[in-house]
Scaffold this motif. Structure first.
Motif, short mmCIF file in Angstrom:
data_model
loop_
_atom_site.label_atom_id
_atom_site.label_comp_id
_atom_site.label_asym_id
_atom_site.label_seq_id
_atom_site.Cartn_x
_atom_site.Cartn_y
_atom_site.Cartn_z
N PHE A 254 0.86 -1.18 0.00
CA PHE A 254 0.00 0.00 0.00
C PHE A 254 0.90 1.24 0.00
N ASP A 255 1.11 1.79 -1.17
CA ASP A 255 1.98 2.96 -1.30
C ASP A 255 1.25 4.21 -0.84
N LEU A 256 2.00 5.11 -0.22
CA LEU A 256 1.42 6.39 0.18
C LEU A 256 1.01 7.18 -1.05
N MET A 257 -0.12 7.86 -0.95
CA MET A 257 -0.62 8.61 -2.10
C MET A 257 0.28 9.79 -2.45
N SER A 258 0.24 10.20 -3.69
CA SER A 258 1.03 11.34 -4.13
C SER A 258 0.48 12.63 -3.53
N GLN A 259 1.30 13.66 -3.55
CA GLN A 259 0.84 14.96 -3.05
C GLN A 259 -0.32 15.49 -3.89
N GLU A 260 -0.29 15.26 -5.17
CA GLU A 260 -1.38 15.71 -6.04
C GLU A 260 -2.69 15.03 -5.66
N THR A 261 -2.63 13.74 -5.42
CA THR A 261 -3.83 13.00 -5.01
C THR A 261 -4.31 13.48 -3.65
N ALA A 263 -3.87 16.40 -2.21
CA ALA A 263 -4.42 17.75 -2.26
C ALA A 263 -5.80 17.81 -2.89
N ALA A 264 -6.15 16.80 -3.69
CA ALA A 264 -7.44 16.80 -4.38
C ALA A 264 -8.61 16.49 -3.45
N GLY A 265 -8.31 16.09 -2.23
CA GLY A 265 -9.37 15.78 -1.28
C GLY A 265 -9.75 14.32 -1.33
N PHE A 266 -10.14 13.76 -0.21
CA PHE A 266 -10.49 12.35 -0.12
C PHE A 266 -11.88 12.16 -0.73
N LYS A 267 -11.97 11.37 -1.77
CA LYS A 267 -13.21 11.22 -2.51
C LYS A 267 -13.58 9.74 -2.59
N SER A 268 -14.43 9.42 -3.55
CA SER A 268 -14.86 8.04 -3.75
C SER A 268 -13.93 7.36 -4.74
N ASP A 269 -12.69 7.19 -4.36
CA ASP A 269 -11.70 6.64 -5.30
C ASP A 269 -10.74 5.67 -4.63
N SER A 270 -11.21 4.93 -3.64
CA SER A 270 -10.31 4.04 -2.91
C SER A 270 -9.66 2.99 -3.81
N THR A 330 -2.93 22.40 2.76
CA THR A 330 -3.86 22.87 1.74
C THR A 330 -5.27 22.31 1.94
N LEU A 331 -5.42 21.38 2.87
CA LEU A 331 -6.74 20.78 3.11
C LEU A 331 -7.63 21.66 3.97
N TRP A 332 -7.09 22.78 4.48
CA TRP A 332 -7.89 23.73 5.25
C TRP A 332 -7.63 25.12 4.70
N ASP A 333 -8.66 25.94 4.67
CA ASP A 333 -8.52 27.30 4.14
C ASP A 333 -8.70 28.30 5.27
N PRO A 334 -7.64 29.05 5.61
CA PRO A 334 -7.77 30.01 6.72
C PRO A 334 -8.77 31.12 6.43
N PRO A 351 -13.39 30.68 8.89
CA PRO A 351 -11.96 30.43 8.73
C PRO A 351 -11.58 29.00 9.13
N TYR A 352 -10.58 28.48 8.43
CA TYR A 352 -9.96 27.18 8.73
C TYR A 352 -10.89 26.00 8.47
N THR A 353 -11.90 26.19 7.63
CA THR A 353 -12.76 25.07 7.29
C THR A 353 -12.01 24.07 6.41
N SER A 354 -12.49 22.84 6.46
CA SER A 354 -11.78 21.71 5.84
C SER A 354 -12.31 21.41 4.44
N GLN A 355 -11.39 21.08 3.55
CA GLN A 355 -11.74 20.48 2.28
C GLN A 355 -11.01 19.15 2.11
N LYS A 356 -10.74 18.52 3.25
CA LYS A 356 -10.11 17.20 3.21
C LYS A 356 -11.01 16.21 2.51
#
Length: 499
Positions: A254-261, A263-270, A330-334, A351-356
């Motif tokens: 189980f490789d760690l996800m890329s930074q691009e992945t 930053a895109a937010g956890f979605k329905s893509d397991s 980047t998963l939270w926006d101040p 402020p600081y809401t999540s887009q994780k």
């Protein structure tokens, strides 16, 4: 015992916990149900039961705030200090205010007790009958191994909520929870030590049973998940070497996800993401619950009342400690504006809401519920090595392997001792934010809850319209939830926790 008892989505062996006004909790669905006398006649039937358990992990029980494991994960994090409710529309106010644990009639606490025993009851049907079923040995092992992990997982969650913490090096004779291994209803509470012994026994058998067997998708459980659960449990117990060994084995492949992945937010893509080891994947159509699903409460962009009026935020205190070059920041926006996220005019800004967590579009609340990720295994290795002594080098390396994948500027830590432990725990808080770990971590480490009092507009816990709790000392009775009154009344063998 009756010959025909419908299981999977029904509350098998625990129906007495719910009254007629909560009939939906007892509903079954023709596509998932199988009678108990047929459930273990064949390996194929046993898999139907297991699929029902997978499905029950994210089903709606009675109302929208009882969305299976996702709801319970959010309750755990709201008990901590890192997640903020930005609005008064809070489904789990009693947890946020720390009053839930002191009430034996709190409906959300009652749900958590019933939900986990619901899983246990269905798992026991499989465990106790599948060996006599027809079918290939591998097919039966696939079913039995998953059922054993579910039984261990559910008891592990229960004992952390409804009993005093496991004390490393202690005899742990304090009352735990009833460890149910069959259809007997009137079961007394086992000690905490007994509960953990039986959890580990179940996991050991599961690890052996699942060896070399593939799985259908990441909603299912394979040997890696069983090993990861063994690591998680033994971290709680302070069995450092066992935790390290199993975490290292669990994360293989189980490789760690890329930074691009990331930053895109956890979605329905397991399935397309290598890092999730176990995730509840909510299927579109009749299995989705638009205003109940995990994303209906924890995402940033779903167009539902809970997300629009009460988006989840990280505390400014924790956010400010995250490196500016760390992708996780980047998963939270101040500012709370989230310019790259499709928000409607009705979405309130804080402020600081999540887009994780992001849903694919604001009319679909589905996101995969993260139940175990490879990142957690690196954190377990790092923490266990740091706490065992004389292994700071190994601890720092495990931490580096994780954090360097999130932050290109991160360097191998030169901290030792408590400073290294503190660094690891900081990254654990950031990495696993909103994944249901914070209450359990505070309790297992016997730490105080300390919240900075403030309000949503400054990124600290609000004290005005919700009535915030800013401190709960370690060892306070509120760390141990009262067992639901309806269970106490129904089972004279169960002794209540101190009120």
């Amino acid at each position: 015992m009756r010959k025909h008892i419908y299981i999977t989505l029904g509350l098998f062996m625990m129906g007495f916990l719910f009254n007629s006004c909560e009939k939906e909790f007892l509903d079954t669905f023709p596509t998932d149900q199988v009678s108990a006398d047929l459930a273990v006649q064949t390996a194929e039937n046993g898999l139907i039961v297991i699929n029902g358990i997978h499905r029950s992990m994210y089903d709606r029980y009675g109302n929208n705030r009882r969305g299976g494991i996702g709801a319970l994960m959010q309750q755990n994090d709201l008990l901590g200090e890192d997640m903020i409710n930005t609005g008064s529309n809070n489904t789990w106010t009693s947890h946020y205010q720390w009053t839930a644990s002191t009430s034996d009639t709190d409906l959300n606490v009652r749900f958590s007790w019933a939900f986990y025993y619901h899983i246990i009851g269905n798992a026991n049907v499989v465990i106790n009958g599948i060996d006599q079923a027809t079918g290939a040995p591998e097919a039966k092992n696939y079913v039995k191994g998953q059922a054993l992990v579910y039984r261990a997982f559910a008891h592990y969650k229960l004992v952390q909520l409804f009993a005093d913490r496991y004390s490393e090096g202690g005899n742990n004779t304090q009352l735990g929870v009833p460890y149910k291994v069959n259809s007997e209803l009137l079961v007394p509470r086992n000690t905490v030590e007994e509960v953990y012994n039986m959890i580990n026994d179940d996991l050991d058998i599961a690890i052996e049973a699942l060896a070399g067997i593939g799985r259908n998708n990441k909603s299912h459980i394979n040997q890696s998940v069983a090993l990861g659960m063994k690591a998680r449990v033994n971290l709680t117990q302070g069995n450092w070497d066992v935790a390290i060994q199993n975490a290292a084995l669990a994360r293989q492949g189980f490789d760690l996800m890329s930074q691009e992945t990331y930053a895109a937010g956890f979605k329905s893509d397991s399935e397309g993401n290598s890092e999730p080891m176990w995730a509840s994947q909510i299927i579109a159509g009749d299995q989705a619950r638009r205003f109940t699903d995990f994303g209906a409460y924890v995402s940033r962009n779903f167009n539902g009342n809970a997300v629009r009026s009460n988006p989840k935020a990280i505390t400014k205190v924790l956010y400010d400690q995250i490196s500016a070059t760390d992708v996780r920041k980047t998963l939270w926006d101040p500012t709370g504006d989230h310019p790259e996220v499709d928000l409607t005019a009705g979405h309130s800004r804080h402020p600081y809401t999540s887009q994780k967590f992001l849903v694919l579009d604001n009319g679909d609340s589905r996101v995969d519920i993260p139940l175990m990720r490879a990142a957690e295994m690196y954190l377990i290795e790092a923490e266990a090595n740091a706490r065992k002594g004389n292994a700071d080098t190994e601890a720092a390396q495990a931490l580096f392997d994780l954090v360097s994948s999130r932050d290109d500027n991160y360097t191998l830590s030169t901290n030792t001792g408590q400073a290294l432990i503190d660094e690891i725990m900081f990254h654990r808080r950031v990495e696993l934010w909103a994944e249901g770990f914070r209450f359990d971590d505070l309790k297992r480490l016997n730490q105080d809850l300390v919240r900075e009092v403030g309000d949503a507009d400054t990124g600290t816990h609000q004290a005005s319209f919700i009535g915030n709790i800013d401190n709960v000392p370690a060892g306070d009775k509120r760390w141990v939830f009262l067992i639901p009154r309806i269970e106490i009344d129904a089972n004279p063998e169960v002794i209540q926790n101190p009120i």
